[in-house]
Scaffold this active site. Sequence first.
Site, PDB file in Angstrom:
ATOM      1  N   ASN A 184       0.869  -1.185   0.000  1.00 18.47           N
ATOM      2  CA  ASN A 184       0.000   0.000   0.000  1.00 18.47           C
ATOM      3  C   ASN A 184       0.903   1.231   0.000  1.00 18.47           C
ATOM      4  O   ASN A 184       1.523   1.543   1.016  1.00 18.47           O
ATOM      5  CB  ASN A 184      -0.887  -0.028   1.258  1.00 18.47           C
ATOM      6  CG  ASN A 184      -1.702   1.240   1.425  1.00 18.47           C
ATOM      7  OD1 ASN A 184      -1.788   2.064   0.502  1.00 18.47           O
ATOM      8  ND2 ASN A 184      -2.295   1.404   2.606  1.00 18.47           N
TER       9      ASN A 184
ATOM     10  N   GLU B 184      -5.167  -5.316  10.518  1.00 19.93           N
ATOM     11  CA  GLU B 184      -4.153  -4.290  10.724  1.00 19.93           C
ATOM     12  C   GLU B 184      -4.427  -3.562  12.035  1.00 19.93           C
ATOM     13  O   GLU B 184      -5.222  -2.601  12.052  1.00 19.93           O
ATOM     14  CB  GLU B 184      -4.195  -3.271   9.582  1.00 19.93           C
ATOM     15  CG  GLU B 184      -3.911  -3.850   8.224  1.00 19.93           C
ATOM     16  CD  GLU B 184      -3.292  -2.821   7.291  1.00 19.93           C
ATOM     17  OE1 GLU B 184      -2.188  -3.076   6.816  1.00 19.93           O
ATOM     18  OE2 GLU B 184      -3.896  -1.750   7.077  1.00 19.93           O
TER      19      GLU B 184
ATOM     20  N   HIS C 194      -9.378   0.976   4.989  1.00 21.39           N
ATOM     21  CA  HIS C 194      -8.100   1.146   5.697  1.00 21.39           C
ATOM     22  C   HIS C 194      -8.330   2.072   6.896  1.00 21.39           C
ATOM     23  O   HIS C 194      -9.149   2.992   6.822  1.00 21.39           O
ATOM     24  CB  HIS C 194      -7.053   1.735   4.741  1.00 21.39           C
ATOM     25  CG  HIS C 194      -5.674   1.723   5.323  1.00 21.39           C
ATOM     26  ND1 HIS C 194      -5.254   2.661   6.232  1.00 21.39           N
ATOM     27  CD2 HIS C 194      -4.637   0.875   5.137  1.00 21.39           C
ATOM     28  CE1 HIS C 194      -3.998   2.385   6.578  1.00 21.39           C
ATOM     29  NE2 HIS C 194      -3.603   1.305   5.930  1.00 21.39           N
TER      30      HIS C 194
ATOM     31  N   GLU D  90      -6.773   4.481   7.968  1.00 21.30           N
ATOM     32  CA  GLU D  90      -6.589   5.915   7.667  1.00 21.30           C
ATOM     33  C   GLU D  90      -7.820   6.490   6.967  1.00 21.30           C
ATOM     34  O   GLU D  90      -8.138   7.667   7.154  1.00 21.30           O
ATOM     35  CB  GLU D  90      -5.307   6.108   6.834  1.00 21.30           C
ATOM     36  CG  GLU D  90      -4.070   5.877   7.698  1.00 21.30           C
ATOM     37  CD  GLU D  90      -2.848   5.381   6.945  1.00 21.30           C
ATOM     38  OE1 GLU D  90      -2.806   5.488   5.707  1.00 21.30           O
ATOM     39  OE2 GLU D  90      -1.921   4.867   7.614  1.00 21.30           O
TER      40      GLU D  90
ATOM     41  N   LYS E  48       0.022   4.263  -0.241  1.00 25.75           N
ATOM     42  CA  LYS E  48      -0.637   5.440   0.366  1.00 25.75           C
ATOM     43  C   LYS E  48      -0.436   6.675  -0.530  1.00 25.75           C
ATOM     44  O   LYS E  48      -0.402   6.540  -1.743  1.00 25.75           O
ATOM     45  CB  LYS E  48      -0.111   5.667   1.786  1.00 25.75           C
ATOM     46  CG  LYS E  48      -0.153   4.389   2.624  1.00 25.75           C
ATOM     47  CD  LYS E  48       0.067   4.626   4.068  1.00 25.75           C
ATOM     48  CE  LYS E  48       0.088   3.291   4.804  1.00 25.75           C
ATOM     49  NZ  LYS E  48       0.091   3.427   6.238  1.00 25.75           N
TER      50      LYS E  48
ATOM     51  N   GLY F  68       2.805   1.779  10.809  1.00 19.35           N
ATOM     52  CA  GLY F  68       3.809   2.835  10.694  1.00 19.35           C
ATOM     53  C   GLY F  68       4.545   3.155  11.979  1.00 19.35           C
ATOM     54  O   GLY F  68       5.233   4.179  12.057  1.00 19.35           O
TER      55      GLY F  68
END
Length: 251
Positions: free
Chosen positions: A11, A168, A98, A100, A13, A174
């Site tokens: 991914n 996740e 996701h 985010e 992003k 991250g």
Amino acid sequence: MSGRRPLVAGNWKMNGLKASVAEFGRITAAYDAALRAKVDLLVAPPATLLSTFAVVALGSRVAVGAQDCHSNGAGAHTGEVSAEMIADTGATAVILGHSERRSDHGETDALVRSKVEAAWRAGLTAIVCVGESNAERHAGRALNVVRHQLAGSLPEGITAANMVIAYEPIWAIGTGLTPTIYDIAEMHGEMRKMLVARFGAAAKGVRLLYGGSVKPENAAEILSVADVDGALVGGASLKADTFLPIARAYL
Ligand code: PEP
């Protein structure tokens, strides 16, 4: 043997300009016959690079995916991209839900579910993300949170071909932190049970990825866990030198 073919998905992003096409070319070039025999590879660049990546990927068997889609096929939705548009680029998958997107855009389980239906309408594989926050894990609620997200985000009709699920944990994305192998095994085992209870035998073929700070250094241990059928990789997927070694854990 589960019979499920592993998948390592990257991914990207909001990273990548035209200059990054060369790096993607290094990824496709490194996906050699030995890897192709063992593991599927997918890269999800930003929407601006989908068409270019799809052309670069031709003949390599690296799949290209998007990172989101709108639930409608077309219409007055300024700035949005539909599943049909994604399929039109040559991409074959789309990441949905996701964390985010859930936090930055307030995406709910119901919205994710409608996006999965849109992805299927366009013939795309949906890669649906679920996972608990740090506070939820510490409150002992991780399994319940994920159970709830799966119940709300998945429509009827999942198959091994149209659905991939990525666990996740938000606190692992991250951060360099990862759950223990025991916690990953517990979550993936429970997810499989929940899916089989609702969808029956079809759920046995659905791949369950782990995502959150997967790197070359920890890939072999994480990917050896039962019911972990691959990885969704953020930061380490941006470079062939860190992405490919994760896939090579399967050699
Ligand atoms: C992600 O955001 O999907 C992810 C797994 O990121 P990272 O690998 O950088 O933790």
